[in-house]
Scaffold this motif. Structure first.
Motif, PDB file in Angstrom:
ATOM      1  N   GLN A  49       0.860  -1.178   0.000  1.00  0.00           N
ATOM      2  CA  GLN A  49       0.000   0.000   0.000  1.00  0.00           C
ATOM      3  C   GLN A  49       0.896   1.228   0.000  1.00  0.00           C
ATOM      4  N   VAL A  50       0.739   2.091  -0.994  1.00  0.00           N
ATOM      5  CA  VAL A  50       1.608   3.261  -1.116  1.00  0.00           C
ATOM      6  C   VAL A  50       0.886   4.572  -0.811  1.00  0.00           C
ATOM      7  N   ARG A  51      -0.433   4.538  -0.771  1.00  0.00           N
ATOM      8  CA  ARG A  51      -1.191   5.753  -0.473  1.00  0.00           C
ATOM      9  C   ARG A  51      -2.202   5.481   0.628  1.00  0.00           C
ATOM     10  N   SER A  52      -2.591   6.545   1.306  1.00  0.00           N
ATOM     11  CA  SER A  52      -3.563   6.451   2.385  1.00  0.00           C
ATOM     12  C   SER A  52      -4.970   6.229   1.834  1.00  0.00           C
ATOM     13  N   MET A  53      -5.851   5.718   2.681  1.00  0.00           N
ATOM     14  CA  MET A  53      -7.235   5.476   2.280  1.00  0.00           C
ATOM     15  C   MET A  53      -8.135   6.679   2.534  1.00  0.00           C
ATOM     16  N   ILE A  54      -7.575   7.781   2.990  1.00  0.00           N
ATOM     17  CA  ILE A  54      -8.381   8.973   3.248  1.00  0.00           C
ATOM     18  C   ILE A  54      -9.001   9.448   1.936  1.00  0.00           C
ATOM     19  N   GLY A  55     -10.294   9.627   1.932  1.00  0.00           N
ATOM     20  CA  GLY A  55     -10.998  10.093   0.746  1.00  0.00           C
ATOM     21  C   GLY A  55     -11.424   8.987  -0.200  1.00  0.00           C
ATOM     22  N   LYS A  81     -16.165   3.513   0.193  1.00  0.00           N
ATOM     23  CA  LYS A  81     -16.315   2.379   1.113  1.00  0.00           C
ATOM     24  C   LYS A  81     -15.870   1.078   0.452  1.00  0.00           C
ATOM     25  N   LYS A  82     -16.156   0.947  -0.833  1.00  0.00           N
ATOM     26  CA  LYS A  82     -15.763  -0.264  -1.560  1.00  0.00           C
ATOM     27  C   LYS A  82     -14.242  -0.405  -1.601  1.00  0.00           C
ATOM     28  N   GLN A  83     -13.552   0.696  -1.835  1.00  0.00           N
ATOM     29  CA  GLN A  83     -12.092   0.658  -1.887  1.00  0.00           C
ATOM     30  C   GLN A  83     -11.506   0.352  -0.510  1.00  0.00           C
ATOM     31  N   VAL A 103      -9.324  -2.807  -8.353  1.00  0.00           N
ATOM     32  CA  VAL A 103     -10.207  -1.853  -7.672  1.00  0.00           C
ATOM     33  C   VAL A 103      -9.403  -0.757  -6.972  1.00  0.00           C
ATOM     34  N   VAL A 104      -8.238  -1.115  -6.442  1.00  0.00           N
ATOM     35  CA  VAL A 104      -7.436  -0.158  -5.664  1.00  0.00           C
ATOM     36  C   VAL A 104      -6.071   0.091  -6.301  1.00  0.00           C
ATOM     37  N   GLN A 105      -6.001   0.008  -7.615  1.00  0.00           N
ATOM     38  CA  GLN A 105      -4.710   0.115  -8.302  1.00  0.00           C
ATOM     39  C   GLN A 105      -4.007   1.449  -8.071  1.00  0.00           C
ATOM     40  N   HIS A 106      -4.760   2.491  -7.752  1.00  0.00           N
ATOM     41  CA  HIS A 106      -4.152   3.800  -7.509  1.00  0.00           C
ATOM     42  C   HIS A 106      -3.593   3.925  -6.091  1.00  0.00           C
ATOM     43  N   LEU A 107      -3.846   2.929  -5.239  1.00  0.00           N
ATOM     44  CA  LEU A 107      -3.383   2.966  -3.850  1.00  0.00           C
ATOM     45  C   LEU A 107      -2.256   1.981  -3.567  1.00  0.00           C
ATOM     46  N   VAL A 108      -2.011   1.055  -4.484  1.00  0.00           N
ATOM     47  CA  VAL A 108      -1.055  -0.019  -4.216  1.00  0.00           C
ATOM     48  C   VAL A 108      -0.005  -0.142  -5.313  1.00  0.00           C
ATOM     49  N   LYS A 109       1.079  -0.827  -4.954  1.00  0.00           N
ATOM     50  CA  LYS A 109       2.125  -1.193  -5.909  1.00  0.00           C
ATOM     51  C   LYS A 109       2.225  -2.711  -5.874  1.00  0.00           C
ATOM     52  N   VAL A 110       2.311  -3.332  -7.046  1.00  0.00           N
ATOM     53  CA  VAL A 110       2.313  -4.791  -7.136  1.00  0.00           C
ATOM     54  C   VAL A 110       3.640  -5.264  -7.712  1.00  0.00           C
TER      55      VAL A 110
END
Length: 61
Positions: free
Chosen positions: A10-16, A19-21, A51-58
């Protein structure tokens, strides 16, 4: 069945986030930025990552 694994960071916070993300991040086992988990590389996991590709690095192994 393949033995491939993916490391999800996880590279970014979940703020904003929606609910699904937030639920998807929790289902992946991530809690905070810079947290890493290792999951099997299968269509289910890939769908969650999408679904959360903008928040994570794979990273594939």
């Amino acid at each position: 069945m393949s033995d491939k694994k993916v490391t999800i960071t996880q590279v970014r916070s979940m703020i904003g986030c929606t609910k699904k993300q937030k639920a998807t991040i929790k289902a992946l086992g991530l809690r905070r930025p810079n947290n890493k988990v290792e999951k099997p590389d299968n269509p289910c996991t890939r769908g969650q990552i999408r679904v959360v590709q903008h928040l994570v690095k794979v990273e594939e192994q």
